[in-house]
Design an enzyme around this catalytic site. Structure first.
Site, PDB file in Angstrom:
ATOM      1  N   HIS A 122       0.873  -1.182   0.000  1.00 59.44           N
ATOM      2  CA  HIS A 122       0.000   0.000   0.000  1.00 59.44           C
ATOM      3  C   HIS A 122       0.910   1.233   0.000  1.00 59.44           C
ATOM      4  O   HIS A 122       2.031   1.175   0.520  1.00 59.44           O
ATOM      5  CB  HIS A 122      -0.845  -0.057   1.282  1.00 59.44           C
ATOM      6  CG  HIS A 122      -1.904   0.981   1.410  1.00 59.44           C
ATOM      7  ND1 HIS A 122      -1.626   2.273   1.779  1.00 59.44           N
ATOM      8  CD2 HIS A 122      -3.245   0.917   1.254  1.00 59.44           C
ATOM      9  CE1 HIS A 122      -2.769   2.961   1.846  1.00 59.44           C
ATOM     10  NE2 HIS A 122      -3.759   2.164   1.522  1.00 59.44           N
ATOM     11  N   ASP A 199       2.956  -4.661   8.165  1.00 54.80           N
ATOM     12  CA  ASP A 199       1.763  -3.853   7.937  1.00 54.80           C
ATOM     13  C   ASP A 199       0.569  -4.808   8.048  1.00 54.80           C
ATOM     14  O   ASP A 199       0.278  -5.563   7.119  1.00 54.80           O
ATOM     15  CB  ASP A 199       1.842  -3.204   6.545  1.00 54.80           C
ATOM     16  CG  ASP A 199       0.557  -2.464   6.187  1.00 54.80           C
ATOM     17  OD1 ASP A 199      -0.442  -2.595   6.933  1.00 54.80           O
ATOM     18  OD2 ASP A 199       0.540  -1.783   5.144  1.00 54.80           O
ATOM     19  N   GLN A 202      -4.715  -4.969   6.907  1.00 57.54           N
ATOM     20  CA  GLN A 202      -5.779  -5.856   6.418  1.00 57.54           C
ATOM     21  C   GLN A 202      -5.876  -7.130   7.230  1.00 57.54           C
ATOM     22  O   GLN A 202      -6.945  -7.737   7.321  1.00 57.54           O
ATOM     23  CB  GLN A 202      -5.519  -6.235   4.949  1.00 57.54           C
ATOM     24  CG  GLN A 202      -5.692  -5.096   3.985  1.00 57.54           C
ATOM     25  CD  GLN A 202      -7.096  -4.511   4.004  1.00 57.54           C
ATOM     26  OE1 GLN A 202      -8.071  -5.212   4.258  1.00 57.54           O
ATOM     27  NE2 GLN A 202      -7.210  -3.227   3.773  1.00 57.54           N
ATOM     28  N   LYS A 225     -10.271  -0.733  10.470  1.00 58.33           N
ATOM     29  CA  LYS A 225     -10.327  -1.920   9.610  1.00 58.33           C
ATOM     30  C   LYS A 225     -10.605  -3.177  10.433  1.00 58.33           C
ATOM     31  O   LYS A 225     -10.570  -4.291   9.922  1.00 58.33           O
ATOM     32  CB  LYS A 225      -9.020  -2.067   8.829  1.00 58.33           C
ATOM     33  CG  LYS A 225      -8.840  -0.956   7.792  1.00 58.33           C
ATOM     34  CD  LYS A 225      -7.653  -1.216   6.922  1.00 58.33           C
ATOM     35  CE  LYS A 225      -7.223   0.006   6.149  1.00 58.33           C
ATOM     36  NZ  LYS A 225      -8.099   0.337   5.014  1.00 58.33           N
ATOM     37  N   CYS A 363      -4.835   2.381  -3.584  1.00 60.82           N
ATOM     38  CA  CYS A 363      -3.608   2.929  -2.979  1.00 60.82           C
ATOM     39  C   CYS A 363      -2.441   1.962  -3.161  1.00 60.82           C
ATOM     40  O   CYS A 363      -1.624   1.772  -2.248  1.00 60.82           O
ATOM     41  CB  CYS A 363      -3.810   3.251  -1.492  1.00 60.82           C
ATOM     42  SG  CYS A 363      -5.032   4.495  -1.201  1.00 60.82           S
TER      43      CYS A 363
END
Ligand code: PLP
Length: 405
Positions: A122, A199, A202, A225, A363
């Protein structure tokens, strides 16, 4: 539907009509819907207390501090960090990565050091490192992916030379749903002594992220999220590293003492939390974590995997439809294109049927460049989606194709 999954009415947003249709939310990768307990927790903070934290001896102030620090303990348990000193509240994943990048740029990395990311990232895990490259002489390397959207582990290994100081990668691609072999990648990075940043934006709502089990050095995620509020997130950092890192932001709360000549910084985690934090956000995030804890991750994954498999099967029958990204392990997200239909047009026409999908580059423009497409149509699933949503998507798609025939 699996019985451990929450009833749909727990999510008030699903009770609304869009253009005369019940809302079908297939944009959870962008942000998840909020369950009632999270909405209630945020409301209660503002309605009952609303005091600032860490500074008042009055009862509302002490209650707010207890709720805020209690949320940190809930976040610690969720990520299985060793200590609450390792849990920094941020505004979200983007903010957490920027915080870390700023801190690392203050003497922790030298010109000639390298940072390794992947082609799946991202923009939030690309641009902050480009700033270090452009302003501090740090090399930025990008590990390639295959045509299917899997990380090329051989190339990743070859790029891990001794000057790589940080390896930063997503656990789950927001654009095409690739599940990365993060444990293996962390071990590979550690063999050359590099730090690792996951990261987990998600991943957190879909798979357990146990920082001790993963043995990662840093991990970032966003509350919104994972059924929590916007404007709140977590930066996890290994305590020994956070102790060494300089603060990224300065001001109130992150100090022990200040004179015009010198400032002594506060202990962890306050050292990284300057100014009044997002108190309601942290309280809402803790409510989201408690909500998430009511559904075993195994059940969430089973449910989302079944939806992904069903969507792939049904969409594959549509003439002119092409999947973008078909990785070995795919979770929660399906991306595709339809001949002669621009994704944005499809997005508007889906909306006419009350179906919220995402159309765009997600993104992740470098990833789109890899697949040589400007954008995709993305369906992203969560625990409130059901088989009927996919049937409606397919019906809607047939109508959309007719419009452009
Ligand atoms: N990383 C990934 C993989 C994402 O999917 C997102 C958001 O879509 C982000 C980072 C940025 O998250 P936020 O906008 O909450 O900071």
């Amino acid at each position: 539907m699996n019985t451990t999954l929450p009833a749909k009415h727990v999510f008030p947003a699903l009770q609304q009509k869009i253009k005369g249709h019940n809302l079908i939310w297939l944009d959870s990768a962008s942000t998840t819907l909020k369950p009632q307990p999270v909405i209630d927790a945020v409301y209660q903070y503002y309605a009952q207390c609303s005091a600032n934290v860490h500074r008042s001896v009055h009862t509302p102030g002490e209650e707010a501090t207890a709720a805020y620090e209690g949320s940190r303990e809930t976040a610690r348990q969720f990520l299985h960090a060793k200590s609450t000193t390792e849990i920094i509240f941020t505004a979200g994943t983007t903010d957490g990565i920027n915080l870390l990048a700023t801190s690392l740029s203050r003497g922790m990395l030298q010109a000639g050091d390298a940072i390794l990311i992947t082609q799946l990232e991202h923009h939030a895990n690309i641009v902050p490192w480009q700033m270090l490259r452009d302003h501090h002489g740090i090399e930025l390397r990008v590990a390639p992916i295959s045509d299917k959207g899997d990380i090329d582990l051989e190339a990743f290994q070859a790029m891990l030379t001794p000057n790589v100081k940080l390896v930063a990668f997503s656990a789950l691609s927001n654009a095409i749903g690739t599940v990365l072999p993060i444990k293996e990648m962390i071990q590979m990075a550690h063999r050359i002594g590099a730090w690792t940043l996951i990261d987990a934006a998600q991943a957190v709502a879909t798979m357990p992220m146990d920082v001790q089990e993963l043995d990662c050095d840093f991990l970032v995620c966003s509350g919104h999220k994972m059924f929590g509020p916007t404007g709140i997130g977590i930066l996890y950092g290994r305590e020994t590293l956070l102790e060494k890192l300089p603060p990224a932001r300065t001001g109130g709360d992150m100090i022990k003492s200040v004179t015009f000549e010198k400032t002594t910084f506060n202990d962890l985690p306050a050292k990284f939390e300057a100014g009044t934090p997002n108190i309601a956000g942290a309280i809402g995030l803790a409510a989201a974590i408690n909500f998430l804890a009511t559904v075993p991750f195994h059940d969430i994954q089973k449910h989302e995997s079944a939806l992904v498999a069903s969507a792939q099967e049904k969409l594959a029958e549509i003439p002119g439809l092409r999947f973008i990204g078909t990785p070995r392990q795919q979770m929660a997200i399906v991306s595709f294109l339809i001949d002669n239909v621009h994704p944005h047009d499809a997005g508007s026409l889906f909306d006419d049927d009350g179906i919220a999908i995402r159309a765009g580059h997600h993104c992740a423009q470098p990833l789109m460049q890899h697949f040589q497409v400007p954008a995709t149509i993305r369906l992203s699933f969560s625990l409130y989606n059901e088989e009927n949503d996919i049937i409606k998507v397919v019906d809607s798609m047939k109508r959309i194709i007719e419009v452009f025939a």
